[in-house]
Structure formats: structure tokens, C-alpha cells
Design a protein around this motif. Structure first.
Motif, PDB file in Angstrom:
ATOM      1  N   GLY A  18     -12.997  17.883  -6.671  1.00 35.08           N
ATOM      2  CA  GLY A  18     -14.186  18.309  -5.948  1.00 35.08           C
ATOM      3  C   GLY A  18     -14.908  19.577  -6.677  1.00 35.08           C
ATOM      4  O   GLY A  18     -14.131  20.311  -7.579  1.00 35.08           O
ATOM      5  N   TYR A  22     -19.868  18.795  -4.012  1.00 35.33           N
ATOM      6  CA  TYR A  22     -19.779  17.656  -4.316  1.00 35.33           C
ATOM      7  C   TYR A  22     -18.306  17.163  -4.376  1.00 35.33           C
ATOM      8  O   TYR A  22     -17.464  18.090  -4.918  1.00 35.33           O
ATOM      9  N   ARG A  30     -20.234  10.569  -8.077  1.00 35.09           N
ATOM     10  CA  ARG A  30     -20.489  11.571  -7.375  1.00 35.09           C
ATOM     11  C   ARG A  30     -20.890  11.416  -5.748  1.00 35.09           C
ATOM     12  O   ARG A  30     -21.804  10.780  -5.556  1.00 35.09           O
ATOM     13  N   TYR A  31     -20.201  12.262  -5.125  1.00 31.87           N
ATOM     14  CA  TYR A  31     -20.686  12.142  -3.554  1.00 31.87           C
ATOM     15  C   TYR A  31     -21.081  13.622  -2.886  1.00 31.87           C
ATOM     16  O   TYR A  31     -20.392  14.617  -3.489  1.00 31.87           O
ATOM     17  N   LEU A  32     -22.314  13.935  -2.485  1.00 30.76           N
ATOM     18  CA  LEU A  32     -22.610  14.752  -1.674  1.00 30.76           C
ATOM     19  C   LEU A  32     -21.961  15.060  -0.557  1.00 30.76           C
ATOM     20  O   LEU A  32     -21.857  14.127   0.579  1.00 30.76           O
ATOM     21  N   ASP A  33     -21.047  16.090  -0.166  1.00 37.11           N
ATOM     22  CA  ASP A  33     -20.054  16.042   0.909  1.00 37.11           C
ATOM     23  C   ASP A  33     -20.539  16.888   2.276  1.00 37.11           C
ATOM     24  O   ASP A  33     -20.566  18.220   2.106  1.00 37.11           O
ATOM     25  N   GLY A 350     -24.097   7.634  -1.661  1.00 36.97           N
ATOM     26  CA  GLY A 350     -23.339   9.012  -2.175  1.00 36.97           C
ATOM     27  C   GLY A 350     -23.597  10.082  -1.363  1.00 36.97           C
ATOM     28  O   GLY A 350     -23.503  11.242  -1.758  1.00 36.97           O
ATOM     29  N   HIS A 373     -29.450  20.861  -1.505  1.00 36.18           N
ATOM     30  CA  HIS A 373     -28.596  19.812  -0.948  1.00 36.18           C
ATOM     31  C   HIS A 373     -29.103  19.211   0.173  1.00 36.18           C
ATOM     32  O   HIS A 373     -28.758  17.971   0.686  1.00 36.18           O
ATOM     33  N   GLU A 376     -31.500  16.673  -1.056  1.00 38.42           N
ATOM     34  CA  GLU A 376     -30.817  15.584  -1.245  1.00 38.42           C
ATOM     35  C   GLU A 376     -30.134  14.501  -0.235  1.00 38.42           C
ATOM     36  O   GLU A 376     -30.403  13.283  -0.412  1.00 38.42           O
TER      37      GLU A 376
END
Ligand SMILES: *Cc1c(COP(=O)(O)O)cnc(C)c1O
Length: 391
Positions: A18, A22, A30-33, A350, A373, A376
Motif C-alpha cells: 500500500g 491506495y 490499484r485500489y482507492l482505499d 477500484g 481522492h 475519484e
């Protein structure tokens, strides 16, 4: 078949590393957390300050037990005391253990004052306080307690947000009130400052302890160190965990001097507050107490709230209302839209979020997110909605 007990039904995703807000899965995606390990990774992933603190301590000493002084504990406890209602701190490993300790404090307080008949704790329906025997009884949710009877004695339940019911539930056996200032798992209900003030008044009137479960809503999540600070009141006991270790297992019980009834031999833990945990915990406090940080959380939390409110206005057939405070937000899905199904769809595009009770999707991003973010995340949510309503 996995050798693990099937207590969870995890998604197939596994992450390799991480970076900030991300996460990167083994397939490189890739993942937006916006889940942050369920409100744990307060400073995102691999924050250099926290990585540095852990590495530095790892090369010195990991664990000594509480049979010896742990200077990091003394330092961290003093910093929490200097910045909160509290006079005393006990470090645990987890949230449920912190709540268990709080319950023990409630009983011991009245025992020491010559009222051992006062042992019951009034909690709220739809609450979540952990998964141990006492904390499932405190949470009072059938889905967590079923099959584990007889339940630990001594918990009564009233509707969250209702002061009349709370007052009516106090009996000569009541020792304390235990409430989440903002309910997490239950669906992101926050009953507001007047409710918390009312609880303080009830506790004072009956001479019982006011205890808050700030495991999820504490440690800066709402833009104050603790969520109850918005009501400008002082509780007697607070249990916290999740964000306090930034991902290193850590919890804490904070009490006023009056409620500091645990003495030598009354309580203990082997691991709780060990040098590794304290190195990271003090690192978390460095970041949390940095000038302007918490006001920044309020601002970005308002921005997230406004963005989610915009979705409710734009898609009334999909989302019903927003809930929560700061960077602890929920959006309730309309009938016919399943929050877990929606969460899975966001994941394929994502974005990581957490489900909550009452068909709510929960947004618990790291406290370090920026407007980009949020933009997004909203774009990903809108693309899922577009597919659902068949654009
Ligand atoms: C997560 C949580 C707990 C339990 O914490 P664990 O670390 O899982 O034991 C208790 N109360 C609240 C409000 C929580 O969100």
C-alpha cells in the motif's frame, strides 16, 4: 479448501503493498482505499513516519511484558491525558478488550464505593462493542449472540438517541451507560451533541458512570481526538482502538481520576502497550496532534459529506440519505439496492468501502485524503450507478 475457520467471507482480493490512500493487489491493480482496514489505517498505508518508528523500535526491543516499565507507554499516556478529558490510560491490544476493561471499571467503581449491587450497564440497540462474551452481550445484537448463550449477565438495552428511554432504564442496579457517540457497524447513526449532553446529565443525576465506545469514532475520525468533544462534555471512561495504532494492533481505556479504580493486580495484559505498539502509537499521535491536522479532517470530512449528499440528490432512486460525521460517513441505499452487492461492484472498479447495518455503505478513508481522492471515489460510484440504472 482453506484451513481457516470460515468466520469471514472475504472478497478474493489480496493486497501486496500500500502507499498512502491506495492499495495494490497481487495482479498489480490499484485500489482507492475508502475502507482503511475498517477505520484503522488513519494515515493510510506505509506512512514514512510510522514505518520509520516501527523499524527503529524493531531493531531495539520488541517486547518486555508489563512486569517492566515501558517508557513509550508513559509517554503516550501522558500525551493522551494532556489532550483529553482523561487522567489515566491503560493500553490493550484491541477494541473488544478495551470495552471489557471499561465494563470491569464500571463494576469495580461501585464495588469500591460500597454499592456492589450496582453492576448493570445500559447500552443501545443496534450497537457494536466487539465479539467477546461480554461485548456481544453489550452489543445486544441477536445475530452476534445466537448460539453463545447463556449471555453474560448485566446488560440492558434502549433505543439509540432516546434520552427518555435511557432515563427510564436506570435502576438501583445500574452501574454505567455505554454508548457509541457515532454508531459504526450499526449504520453510521450519530445522535448529536444534545443526546450526549443528556447522557451526561442522566449519569450525574443517578451517580453512575458515563462510558463511551470510541473504538471507531475516536482518534480523529470526526475531526476531534474524540467524537464526544463535539458535545463539550467529559465522560468518565472512554474505550478506543482502531485508528490509535494506525494498523498496529492497539487499544486503550481512558478514565478520569474518579473512575481510575483499577489498581495493582486488578487487570492486566501480556502484550498490551508493548514497545512496538507504543512506537507506532506515539508516531500516530505525532501526526494527529500536528498543527492544523484535525481542523483539516473537519474540512475534508465536510467535503466528503457534501459530495455524498450530491449523490443522494442526483440519484434518489439509488440512495436515500447520508449519515455520519467527519471522515466516518455512510450512504443508505434505497430498497432493492443491496449495500453488499454495491460494495462488490465498487471493488471491481477500484474503490474499497465497507458495508454497515441498515443497508448502509460506509466510507472510512484514511484521515489524509485530499479532494482529488473524493472526486475519484465519486466518479467510480457514479459509473456503478450508471450501469445499474441502465444508461
Ligand atoms: C471495531 C469495534 C469494536 C471492536 O474492536 P476489535 O478491535 O475488533 O475488538 C468495538 N466497538 C466499536 C464501536 C467498533 O467499531
Amino acid at each position: 479448501m482453506s484451513a481457516l475457520m470460515p468466520t469471514y467471507a472475504p472478497s478474493d482480493l489480496a493486497f501486496e503493498r500500500g502507499e498512502g490512500v491506495y492499495l495494490f493487489a497481487n495482479d498489480g491493480k490499484r485500489y482507492l482505499d475508502f475502507c482503511a482496514g475498517i477505520a484503522v489505517n488513519a494515515f493510510g498505508h506505509a506512512h514514512p513516519h510510522l514505518v520509520g518508528a516501527l523499524k527503529e523500535q524493531a531493531e531495539k526491543v520488541w517486547h518486555t511484558s508489563n512486569l517492566y516499565r515501558i517508557p513509550g507507554q508513559e509517554k503516550m499516556a501522558q500525551r493522551l491525558v494532556d489532550n483529553s478529558f482523561a487522567d489515566r490510560v491503560f493500553f490493550s491490544n484491541s477494541g473488544a478488550e478495551a470495552i471489557e476493561g471499561a465494563i470491569k471499571i464500571a463494576r469495580k467503581y461501585h464495588h469500591d464505593n460500597g454499592n456492589p449491587e450496582k453492576y448493570r450497564v445500559v447500552c443501545c440497540t443496534n450497537a457494536f462493542h466487539g465479539r467477546t462474551l461480554a461485548t456481544i452481550a453489550a452489543g445486544g445484537q441477536a445475530k452476534h449472540a445466537e448460539g453463545f448463550g447463556p449471555l453474560t449477565e448485566g446488560f440492558d438495552h434502549v433505543a439509540y438517541g432516546n434520552l427518555n428511554e435511557m432515563r427510564a432504564a436506570i435502576t438501583p442496579q445500574t452501574a454505567a451507560i455505554l454508548v457509541e457517540p457515532v454508531q459504526g457497524e450499526g449504520g453510521l447513526y450519530g445522535a448529536g451533541p444534545e443526546y450526549l449532553k443528556g447522557l451526561r446529565a442522566i449519569a450525574d443525576e443517578f451517580g453512575i458512570l458515563l462510558m463511551f465506545d470510541e473504538v471507531q469514532c475516536g482518534m480523529g475520525r470526526t475531526g476531534k481526538l474524540f467524537a464526544h468533544e463535539w458535545a463539550d462534555i467529559k465522560p468518565d471512561v472512554v474505550a478506543t482502538a482502531k485508528g490509535i495504532g494506525g494498523g498496529f494492533p492497539l487499544g486503550a481505556i481512558l478514565t478520569s481520576e474518579k473512575a481510575a479504580v483499577l489498581k495493582v493486580g486488578n487487570h492486566g495484559t501480556t502484550y498490551g502497550g508493548n514497545p512496538l505498539a507504543m512506537a507506532v502509537g506515539n508516531g500516530v499521535l505525532d501526526l494527529l496532534f500536528a498543527d492544523g491536522f484535525l481542523p483539516g479532517v473537519v474540512k475534508i470530512g465536510d467535503a466528503l459529506g457534501a459530495a455524498l449528499e450530491g449523490l443522494v440528490k442526483k440519484y434518489p432512486g439509488v440512495f436515500i440519505e447520508i449519515r455520519g460525521q467527519g471522515l466516518m460517513r455512510g450512504i443508505k441505499c434505497a430498497d432493492g439496492i443491496d449495500n453488499r452487492d454495491f460494495k462488490a461492484k465498487l471493488e471491481t472498479k477500484g474503490l474499497l468501502v465497507a458495508p454497515a447495518g441498515d443497508n448502509v455503505i460506509r466510507f472510512l478513508p484514511p484521515l489524509i485524503i485530499e479532494q482529488s481522492h473524493i472526486d475519484e471515489a465519486i466518479a467510480i460510484i457514479e459509473s456503478v450507478v450508471a450501469e445499474m440504472i441502465g444508461d
